[in-house]
Structure formats: C-alpha cells, structure tokens
Design an enzyme around this catalytic site. Sequence first.
Site, mmCIF file in Angstrom:
data_model
loop_
_atom_site.group_PDB
_atom_site.id
_atom_site.type_symbol
_atom_site.label_atom_id
_atom_site.label_comp_id
_atom_site.label_asym_id
_atom_site.label_seq_id
_atom_site.Cartn_x
_atom_site.Cartn_y
_atom_site.Cartn_z
ATOM 1 N N LYS A 40 -10.984 17.212 0.756
ATOM 2 C CA LYS A 40 -11.926 15.408 1.513
ATOM 3 C C LYS A 40 -12.191 15.997 2.752
ATOM 4 O O LYS A 40 -13.457 14.938 3.065
ATOM 5 C CB LYS A 40 -10.030 15.005 1.478
ATOM 6 C CG LYS A 40 -10.112 13.501 1.408
ATOM 7 C CD LYS A 40 -9.121 12.666 1.694
ATOM 8 C CE LYS A 40 -8.260 12.222 1.262
ATOM 9 N NZ LYS A 40 -6.617 12.135 1.103
ATOM 10 N N ARG A 155 -6.151 -5.173 -0.163
ATOM 11 C CA ARG A 155 -6.030 -4.702 -1.278
ATOM 12 C C ARG A 155 -6.451 -3.537 -2.008
ATOM 13 O O ARG A 155 -8.066 -4.266 -1.591
ATOM 14 C CB ARG A 155 -6.243 -6.724 -2.354
ATOM 15 C CG ARG A 155 -5.203 -7.336 -1.905
ATOM 16 C CD ARG A 155 -5.475 -8.587 -2.477
ATOM 17 N NE ARG A 155 -6.151 -9.210 -1.366
ATOM 18 C CZ ARG A 155 -6.971 -10.662 -1.380
ATOM 19 N NH1 ARG A 155 -7.132 -10.795 -2.193
ATOM 20 N NH2 ARG A 155 -7.992 -10.932 -0.367
ATOM 21 N N ASN A 209 5.397 -8.208 -0.605
ATOM 22 C CA ASN A 209 4.845 -7.744 -1.435
ATOM 23 C C ASN A 209 6.052 -8.381 -3.309
ATOM 24 O O ASN A 209 5.678 -8.754 -4.671
ATOM 25 C CB ASN A 209 5.072 -6.638 -2.097
ATOM 26 C CG ASN A 209 3.357 -5.827 -0.917
ATOM 27 O OD1 ASN A 209 2.297 -6.506 -0.889
ATOM 28 N ND2 ASN A 209 3.208 -4.405 -1.054
ATOM 29 N N ALA A 253 -1.579 -14.450 -16.305
ATOM 30 C CA ALA A 253 -0.929 -13.875 -16.630
ATOM 31 C C ALA A 253 -1.657 -12.890 -17.097
ATOM 32 O O ALA A 253 -2.541 -13.542 -17.489
ATOM 33 C CB ALA A 253 0.180 -15.040 -17.572
ATOM 34 N N CYS A 261 1.068 0.249 -4.832
ATOM 35 C CA CYS A 261 2.419 -0.777 -3.980
ATOM 36 C C CYS A 261 2.321 -1.721 -4.752
ATOM 37 O O CYS A 261 3.968 -1.706 -4.319
ATOM 38 C CB CYS A 261 1.077 -1.754 -2.818
ATOM 39 S SG CYS A 261 -0.056 -0.806 -1.470
HETATM 40 C C1 UDX Z 1 -0.985 -5.278 -3.576
HETATM 41 C C2 UDX Z 1 -1.140 -6.499 -2.542
HETATM 42 O O1 UDX Z 1 -1.798 -7.874 -2.768
HETATM 43 C C3 UDX Z 1 -1.505 -5.581 -0.788
HETATM 44 O O2 UDX Z 1 -1.138 -6.891 0.220
HETATM 45 C C4 UDX Z 1 -0.933 -4.883 -0.577
HETATM 46 O O3 UDX Z 1 -0.738 -3.733 0.419
HETATM 47 C C5 UDX Z 1 -1.207 -3.293 -1.231
HETATM 48 O O4 UDX Z 1 -0.810 -4.364 -3.090
HETATM 49 P P1 UDX Z 1 -3.195 -4.242 -4.718
HETATM 50 O O5 UDX Z 1 -1.996 -3.525 -5.408
HETATM 51 O O6 UDX Z 1 -4.457 -3.804 -4.199
HETATM 52 O O7 UDX Z 1 -2.675 -5.033 -3.180
HETATM 53 O O8 UDX Z 1 -3.865 -5.274 -5.820
HETATM 54 P P2 UDX Z 1 -3.260 -6.562 -5.886
HETATM 55 O O9 UDX Z 1 -3.986 -7.550 -6.591
HETATM 56 O O10 UDX Z 1 -2.153 -8.042 -5.260
HETATM 57 O O11 UDX Z 1 -3.008 -7.053 -7.423
HETATM 58 C C6 UDX Z 1 -1.937 -5.557 -7.807
HETATM 59 C C7 UDX Z 1 -1.344 -5.661 -9.512
HETATM 60 O O12 UDX Z 1 -0.915 -7.380 -9.724
HETATM 61 C C8 UDX Z 1 -2.468 -5.756 -10.292
HETATM 62 O O13 UDX Z 1 -2.107 -5.043 -11.084
HETATM 63 C C9 UDX Z 1 -2.528 -7.350 -10.808
HETATM 64 O O14 UDX Z 1 -3.688 -6.907 -12.105
HETATM 65 C C10 UDX Z 1 -1.909 -7.900 -11.274
HETATM 66 N N1 UDX Z 1 -1.880 -9.253 -11.364
HETATM 67 C C11 UDX Z 1 -1.975 -10.224 -9.818
HETATM 68 C C12 UDX Z 1 -1.671 -9.568 -11.728
HETATM 69 O O15 UDX Z 1 -1.315 -9.212 -12.706
HETATM 70 N N2 UDX Z 1 -1.652 -11.501 -11.901
HETATM 71 C C13 UDX Z 1 -2.163 -11.824 -10.553
HETATM 72 O O16 UDX Z 1 -2.032 -13.303 -10.902
HETATM 73 C C14 UDX Z 1 -2.633 -11.144 -9.525
#
Ligand code: UDX
Length: 431
Positions: A40, A155, A209, A253, A261
């Site tokens: 890496k 995110r 989270n 939904a 995360c």
């Molecule tokens: C998340 C947190 O948002 C972030 O603050 C943290 O530091 C790391 O974890 P991330 O995992 O990148 O970020 O994705 P995020 O956009 O939060 O979505 C997480 C999951 O939830 C995805 O699978 C997404 O599809 C799902 N999701 C999100 C839903 O199913 N419905 C929603 O309304 C929002």
Amino acid sequence: MNKARECIGVVGIGYVGLVTATCLAELGNTVVCMDIDVEKIALLKKGGVPIYEPGLAELIGKNNGRMTFTTALEDVLRQCEIVFIAVDTPPTSTGDADLSRVFAVVSALPGLSSSHHVLVMKSTLPVGTGMKISVELARQEMNNIDYVSNPEFLREGSAIGDFLNPDRIIIGSREAAASHKVASLYRQISAPVLETGIPTAEMIKYASNAFLATKISFINEIANVCEEIGADVTEVARGMGYDKRIGSHFLNAGIGFGGSCFPKDVAALKQIAGNSGYHFQLLTAVIEVNELQKRRVVNKLKKHLGSLTDKTITLLGLAFKPNTNDLREASSIVLASRLLGDGAYVKAYDPVAIPDAARAVRGVLLCDDTLSAVEDSDAVVLVTEWEEFARLPLAEMKKRMRQHLIIDGRNFLDPAEVKSAGFTYEGIGRS
Ligand code: UDX
C-alpha cells in the site's frame, strides 16, 4: 486562509487514515503517513490511491508536496509531535472490537521516542479503552505522551466533505493543553467543538452510530407494516421528517444497513453494555430487524416467481451504498448467498465494486454492465442506489429478460415508469 502548518503523523492508512491525512494536508499541515502494509505504501509513493473515494485522488495529488509515506513508525515519531492513530478495530466473533492493532502501536511508543507527543485516537475504541491507555501511559511514566480521543464521523462516499465541513468536532482528553492543541488543528473549520472527557468522547461516537442505525431499523419496520396495511413508507417518512424533532435524514427504508461502521459499532455497543452488566434491549432488536430485512427480499421474489431453483436473479449494485467500492457487511453478500442457497443463478453488476466482488460474493456471475447482467434473468433486485441506475434502459432490459420483475430494494426507482415499461414493480413498504 490562516494555514495550520504542523507536522502530523497518521498511523494506519486505511480508509479513515488516508482521508484524515489528506484533509490535514489540505489544511496546510505536513503529514507523514505510516502503514505496515508495504504494498500500500509503495502504491501511494508512486501516486496511486488504494481506495475509491470521490475527490480523494485529486486532493492527494494537490497536496502531494506535503504528504510523505513510510512503513516505519520511527519516521513518524522523529518528525511529528501530533500522531493520529487510525488503525482498524474489526469485530471479533463475540462482537468485541479487536484492539490488537491499536495496542501494537501504543506499546511500540516507549522504545521509539522520548520527545513529547500528542496521541490522537481516530480508531473507534470500546468506551473506557482510551482511559485505560491514558492511565497505562502515566503508570509507565510516559509523561511525554498525552492521549486524546477524536472520533471520526466520516461517511464513505462523502468523507472529504464530512472532514472539512463536519457537524461537530469531538475531543476527549485528561490534558487541557493536549485537547486545545488538537482543537487548534481544526481552527479553519467552522463547526461546534466539544472538548470533554475520554469515555464521553468515545461514547458519543457509539451512541451516534447506534442512534442512526436505530432510525434505519425503525423505518424498515414501519415499511414492513406499510406493506401489510397499504400505506407508502416513502410518504410516511416524508411526513415524519417535517417534524424537526425527528428530522428527515436516515429515514430511507430499504434492505438494511451495512458497511464498516454501523453493524460493527452497534454490535460493539451492545457488547460494551453487556460486559458492564446492562442488557441493551433496543440494540438487540435493531440488529435482528436489520438481518430479517435482507431476507424479506427473498420472500418477495418467491411471491412472484415461486421456487427460486434454476431461476436467474440479477443484483444491480453490490457495494454497501453508492459512491464506494466497499463491500463490508453489504446486504448484497447476504442476499446473494441466500439466493444461491435456494438454487438460483445469481448475476450482478456494480459500477465500481466488481474488482473487489470476486472474493466477497463467490458463485455470482459478475457482469460488465446492466444489460449483460439482466440477460435471460427472471428478476432484478436493485441493491445499491447508484446514480446510473436512476436511468435504467428499461425497454432494452424488457427485451433481454425472461420474466419482468423488479424488486427495488432502495425505493430508488419511479414505480409508475417501471410499470409503464411493462415490469412488475415491488419496493420496500410501498403499497
Ligand atoms: C457511517 C456514519 O454515517 C458515519 O458517521 C460513521 O463515521 C461511519 O458509519 P457509512 O458507513 O459510510 O457512515 O455510511 P452511511 O451513509 O451512514 O450509511 C450506512 C448504511 O445505512 C448504508 O448501508 C446505507 O445504505 C444505510 N442507510 C442509510 C439506510 O438503509 N437508510 C438510510 O436512511 C440511511
């Protein structure tokens, strides 16, 4: 702009580490990036970028004069007073976080440096761990090292914006001077800064989270009820979201949350509570609802197609969400294995994640585009709401598919448009 100009080390150049390092360089700092992964680091030295994140390659290119890459922790400690740690803390089989990588770095410090360092923890650690590290450093009379917890809220897909334009900055420490020093790194950023204790900072990350994951499982259960009683969850969520106390975000939904995360942090918080003697009932349900949500799609397919044996099902999207190639805990993986288990042939296309998918979804035929993925298929499941799927070539898909069923796992498509193209449409919680 008043540029910072510190020399900052970042240990652990994974997703969080690389974004953090690049954004700290963008703020004007010199950044020494360290990882034990020789390949890496060699790639980064050559100008390559090991992960897909919108805007990251460009920002690394822009700041490459201020970023250096090394596999030696000594290089970081020799040059930098402030050292961020962003190594990963994957879940163990019991749900606890595996902290071996964090402790490998912390325990290497005493032999490597006697000058003053501020150790800034970006890795998500179980509540209480930072305090233990801080106390242990003091016990070993490592008074040259101050410990600060500075959780990340990045995110995937919008991580650079989230770093440079965050909702809040959380800093936990026992040392006011170290806390202020870390706060000053963010002085060009306009966001509330909360300086607090270490366990509180750690808990803010988990609680945030877990709350967001709870919101998703909640709206997914509302969607499931909507299906029974003939209501539309997208309208329900819109109506709820106008209430400022609820807010409109994270009420989409779908087929469940995934990623590096939410599943890990929710399981870890449940475990942290359990280890301290408290049974976190709500989170148990949040996790269970999320698992069941992925399986409901299989039932929807069976409702329309009968037995799935020898049927061909196409998954559109494999990444856990759009704008990332990350497949960790992606709903697509669970879905694909259940479909294969039911005797179906599974084909898939993802705009970005295909090179990484071969290992994650074994037995799935990976395709180069939507049309080859839907060839001779009995049904399409939209798993990830990539922008390019907003304009599906429905007429051509109809010609190529054997049966004409679309399950919209993200409520992303326009049902009227899909139906008028001659497809049976079913979303999640849309009557
Ligand atoms: C998340 C947190 O948002 C972030 O603050 C943290 O530091 C790391 O974890 P991330 O995992 O990148 O970020 O994705 P995020 O956009 O939060 O979505 C997480 C999951 O939830 C995805 O699978 C997404 O599809 C799902 N999701 C999100 C839903 O199913 N419905 C929603 O309304 C929002």
